[in-house]
Write a protein that holds these residues in place. Structure first.
Motif, PDB file in Angstrom:
ATOM      1  N   LYS A 230      28.506   4.170 -11.577  1.00 19.02           N
ATOM      2  CA  LYS A 230      27.724   3.281 -12.440  1.00 19.02           C
ATOM      3  C   LYS A 230      26.278   3.217 -11.976  1.00 19.02           C
ATOM      4  O   LYS A 230      25.343   3.239 -12.745  1.00 19.02           O
ATOM      5  CB  LYS A 230      28.330   1.877 -12.412  1.00 19.02           C
TER       6      LYS A 230
ATOM      7  N   LEU B  12      34.235  11.971 -20.041  1.00 21.11           N
ATOM      8  CA  LEU B  12      35.103  10.928 -20.599  1.00 21.11           C
ATOM      9  C   LEU B  12      35.911  11.433 -21.788  1.00 21.11           C
ATOM     10  O   LEU B  12      36.968  10.881 -22.100  1.00 21.11           O
ATOM     11  CB  LEU B  12      34.269   9.716 -21.010  1.00 21.11           C
TER      12      LEU B  12
ATOM     13  N   THR C  65      33.808   7.454 -12.233  1.00 25.55           N
ATOM     14  CA  THR C  65      32.390   7.800 -12.343  1.00 25.55           C
ATOM     15  C   THR C  65      31.500   6.760 -11.684  1.00 25.55           C
ATOM     16  O   THR C  65      31.927   5.658 -11.361  1.00 25.55           O
ATOM     17  CB  THR C  65      31.985   7.993 -13.817  1.00 25.55           C
TER      18      THR C  65
ATOM     19  N   TYR D 205      37.771   4.983 -15.490  1.00 25.59           N
ATOM     20  CA  TYR D 205      38.017   4.898 -16.936  1.00 25.59           C
ATOM     21  C   TYR D 205      39.368   5.512 -17.284  1.00 25.59           C
ATOM     22  O   TYR D 205      39.603   6.711 -17.049  1.00 25.59           O
ATOM     23  CB  TYR D 205      36.944   5.655 -17.717  1.00 25.59           C
TER      24      TYR D 205
ATOM     25  N   ASP E 254      28.342  11.587 -14.219  1.00 32.06           N
ATOM     26  CA  ASP E 254      27.900  11.205 -15.553  1.00 32.06           C
ATOM     27  C   ASP E 254      29.096  10.958 -16.453  1.00 32.06           C
ATOM     28  O   ASP E 254      30.239  11.008 -16.018  1.00 32.06           O
ATOM     29  CB  ASP E 254      26.957  12.269 -16.148  1.00 32.06           C
ATOM     30  N   MET E 255      28.823  10.705 -17.721  1.00 34.17           N
ATOM     31  CA  MET E 255      29.868  10.259 -18.643  1.00 34.17           C
ATOM     32  C   MET E 255      30.424  11.367 -19.531  1.00 34.17           C
ATOM     33  O   MET E 255      31.315  11.121 -20.342  1.00 34.17           O
ATOM     34  CB  MET E 255      29.307   9.145 -19.537  1.00 34.17           C
TER      35      MET E 255
END
Length: 800
Positions: A164, A150, A162, A173, A146-147
């Motif tokens: 998509k 970040l 991560t 990222y 998950d994000m």
């Protein structure tokens, strides 16, 4: 990809990856029924990370099941999330075995989430005052599903790798990529959630403020703290920035919620863990044998080869291996020796079908094939499997080889004609479906079909399952639930049948036919857990025969000139085996008298004379007969009978009341499996059920259902295999060109016999098949074989 400035550490967000894998691959399971989709996804992700990121060090961070400080601060934290499935829980527990096998250290701490553990590890390494002395130049990549992580991104020193979509579509990222995605830097992500909230974690944020407004506020004023500092000093700045009075009012009223939500969204960097960067790189400590051993146990056959490839070769741009993994010593293994060892291992470990060389070596814990085979042969004797090996499987090896080498003649022009006919029907069905829906779309696309059925047409069935993305499933089993909702469902299911027949058989087989016009499918002697054979390239055992459209495909398989195809099919063999294994006198008597078993059972269950049994009664009796043998419960019986649960229960009770000895045998088989972990066939073949020890009830129940049928289906496999060996032995005494075995399809053997020899050879084959077991040893239950003759497999007539 490689680290140019020093070492690279990959930190795995274990829970996030496993959760994503579970929903991407929900139906994976071992042959014993243990769910493994999440474990397979995790293992696949690890292989991908090793191949693409070339890490020097790998560590994993875990959540623990107990509440965290966030839950203590806010009862509703993650309160919208459903209870974790039992199948996922079991894999979360077992996932630690994957990391242990890969020699990956694991970190967790009660009261904190995996993200906090990751944040602390990042802080430990990047902090100039860190106690870790060998952290100079360590580049960090966080691998997550998950994000949330970040916010930890820092230039290119700390990046996030991560997912998509699914478990293969990934993105890396760095700070620039985060700014491009959100419009602001990583450090502001907690502020973003503080303002707009996060529905997935049930973080409330400020009601009424969405993504666009939150982004504008952060880009104009910075952090939540800075936003409120500016707001209290000068509202004019907000108005000049285009912030409407309504939003300003929301900010004023929601100050407490904003700060609280930001706290919940912020990753901690101070978890009390003792993180140590390993002295040796990950590759210097890894054991290929341990990894492939676990993959073998989990039945991840292709991943074993993938691990061997990755760990035995250079990966990435400039990765070197200071301590290369030692490969098994290359050996010239004779094919017959390999086959014997492979089949021997399969008899010892029924869940390992078609064992490969690495499976054989892993079983014996050696790199030497001869040593491994010797151990397998010793274990065959110790486990009392010598009869099955020496009298059934070993002598069958050359018989199967001859069958595979012979192949069967295919009429390609017949398939070409059938292809045109079925494509025309497919096109017609496509038009009917488009007319019914009012628009053209790709019927083969689950997404487009789902949008038509569930959004545009508003169809929905009770208890309909969803896909990993949360969309309603369009799988055949789910569409069946909608049959009564709209006539379009019948059209879609019929379309799918034609599509599958065309893509799997009709349009594919011609390209698989050799220059001599014969198709040589690969029949696998050790292809199932039950003892039955299987088939591949193509799977000729799976050609549908319940519908006319499916049966037509068999018409493409023809006899060589001067020969006829002769099919020998065991009649109701499973029910006959159930009769003599159980010793149920009532059932045995039905077969001894030559009565129709389904009519006789219907007479008993419905309490009517045989003459008064209706077609529907016989159908229901047939469902019950086979359902009982496969451990079918009341709910499944209800669905297959098309009746109420009460009526299904009544049929179930009445069946076992009338055939009480059979009921006792089936329950006794289940109890034997519980106590011993395996079942046995009439000849002593064992099938093992490790999942009977599972702590998950539904896995145990599945294993028990399979255990009930295993001795019956396994004995059936033994009988037809013994017959194949005996027939081959007898035919070898005659002219070898008079008859050839072409196909074995479950209870059926298909031979190619010279036309003038059929009257001589067909009775001989039938006699052998019916006398594999002496009648007096099986309660005088007769074994019956039906004989059909013809020039095409799909157009055969019964021989008297």
């Amino acid at each position: 990809m490689s680290s140019k400035n020093g070492k690279r550490l990959v930190i795995l967000d274990a829970h996030a990856i496993i959760h994503r894998a579970y929903h991407a691959l929900p139906d994976f399971a071992t042959s014993g029924g243990e769910p493994t989709g999440a474990l397979y996804g995790l293992s696949t992700m690890l292989m991908k990370i090793i191949g693409e990121l070339s890490p020097d060090y790998i560590v994993a961070a875990y959540d623990l099941p107990k509440p965290t400080y966030r839950h203590e601060a806010y009862d509703g934290y993650k309160g919208t999330r459903a209870k974790t499935d039992d199948a996922l829980v079991s894999q979360l527990v077992r996932s630690r075995e994957v990391f242990e096998a890969m020699n990956i250290p694991m970190y967790d701490k009660e009261g904190f989430e995996a993200d906090d553990v990751i944040g602390t590890i990042v802080s430990e390494i990047t902090n100039s005052k860190s106690q870790i002395t060998n952290n100079k130049g360590v580049e960090i990549i966080i691998a997550s599903g998950d994000m949330d992580t970040l916010q930890l991104v820092d230039g290119k020193k700390v990046q996030v790798y991560t997912l998509k979509k699914g478990i293969q579509d990934t993105i890396l990222y760095d700070e620039t990529a985060v700014e491009k995605r959100f419009g602001f830097g990583p450090k502001f992500l907690p502020d973003f959630k503080g303002l707009r909230g996060d529905p997935s974690d049930n973080i409330i944020g400020i009601a009424g403020i969405g993504e666009k407004t939150a982004t504008t506020l952060i880009k104009e004023f910075g952090s939540v703290e800075d936003i409120y500092k500016t707001l209290k000093k000068s509202k004019d700045k907000f108005e000049k920035a285009g912030i409407k009075p309504r939003i300003i009012k929301l900010l004023e009223d929601g100050e407490e919620e904003a700060f609280f939500s930001k706290m919940l969204a912020s990753i901690r960097r101070d978890v009390p863990i003792d993180f140590v960067l390993p002295k040796k790189t990950w590759r210097e400590n890894v054991s290929l044998e341990t990894i492939t051993g676990l993959f073998s146990k989990l039945e991840f056959r292709t991943l074993g080869a993938r691990a061997r490839e990755l760990l035995s070769k250079k990966t990435g741009e400039d990765t070197t291996m200071k301590n290369p993994v030692v490969e098994p010593v290359a050996q010239e293994v004779p094919d017959d020796q390999y086959k014997e060892a492979s089949i021997g291992l399969w008899l010892l470990k029924s869940n390992i079908t078609n064992p490969k060389i690495e499976d054989i070596l892993n079983y014996a814990g050696t790199k030497d094939f001869n040593t491994a085979k010797e151990k397998i042969m010793r274990d065959i004797k110790e486990n009392k499997l010598s009869l099955v090996f020496e009298e059934i499987e070993k002598p069958l090896i050359p018989v199967v080889t001859k069958m595979n080498n012979r192949g069967v003649t295919v009429d390609k022009s017949y398939l070409d004609k059938l292809s045109k006919e079925y494509h025309k029907k497919l096109s017609s069905l496509e038009g009917d479906i488009w007319n019914e829906t009012g628009e053209e779309f790709n019927i083969n696309s689950p997404k487009q079909l789902g949008e038509i059925l569930f959004v545009k047409m508003g169809l929905k069935a009770k208890n309909q399952k969803k896909t990993s993305t949360g969309a309603l499933s369009t799988r055949e089993s789910e569409l069946e639930k909608l049959r009564e909702e709209h006539k379009i469902i019948d059209k879609i299911l019929e379309y799918r049948e034609f599509q599958k027949l065309l893509s799997t058989y009709i349009d594919t087989i011609p390209d698989m036919v050799d220059n001599d016009g014969r198709l040589r499918a690969n029949f696998l002697q050790a292809g199932t857990t039950t003892g039955r054979m299987s088939s591949e390239n193509p799977n000729l055992q799976n050609i549908p025969i319940k519908t006319e459209t499916g049966r037509k495909i068999r018409g493409a398989f023809v006899a060589t000139e001067g020969f006829s195809l002769v099919a020998f099919d065991y009649s109701q063999i499973e029910l006959r085996i159930a009769a003599f294994l159980s010793g149920d006198e009532k059932l045995c008597s039905v077969f001894r008298k030559g009565e129709d078993v389904h009519t006789s059972v219907a007479s008993e269950v419905f309490g009517v004379s045989k003459e008064d049994v209706t077609k529907e009664m016989r159908r229901k009796a047939k469902v019950i007969n086979f359902g009982i043998l496969y451990g079918m419960g009341i709910n499944a019986l209800k669905a297959n009978l098309g009746t109420s649960r009460a009526e299904a229960q009544e049929f179930y009770n009445e069946y076992f009341k009338k055939f009480s000895t059979l009921a006792e045998y089936l329950e006794g088989t289940k109890e034997f499996a519980r106590q011993n972990g395996f079942t046995e066939t009439y000849f002593g073949r064992k099938r093992y059920f490790p999942d009977l020890n599972s702590r998950l009830p539904y896995i145990v129940a599945s294993a028990e259902r399979m255990a009930i049928n295993a001795p019956i289906q396994g004995t059936e496999a033994d009988i037809i295999k013994k017959a194949m060996v005996a027939i081959d032995s007898e035919l070898s005494k005659k002219d070898v060109e008079d008859a050839h075995l072409l196909l074995q399809v479950h209870d059926e053997l298909v031979f190619e016999i010279k036309k003038e020899k059929i009257d001589e050879i067909a009775p001989l084959i039938s006699s052998i098949m019916t006398s594999v077991i002496e009648p007096d040893k099986i309660c005088d239950v007769p074994i019956v074989v039906d004989i059909n003759v013809g020039d095409r497999w799909g157009e055969m007539e019964k021989s008297v």
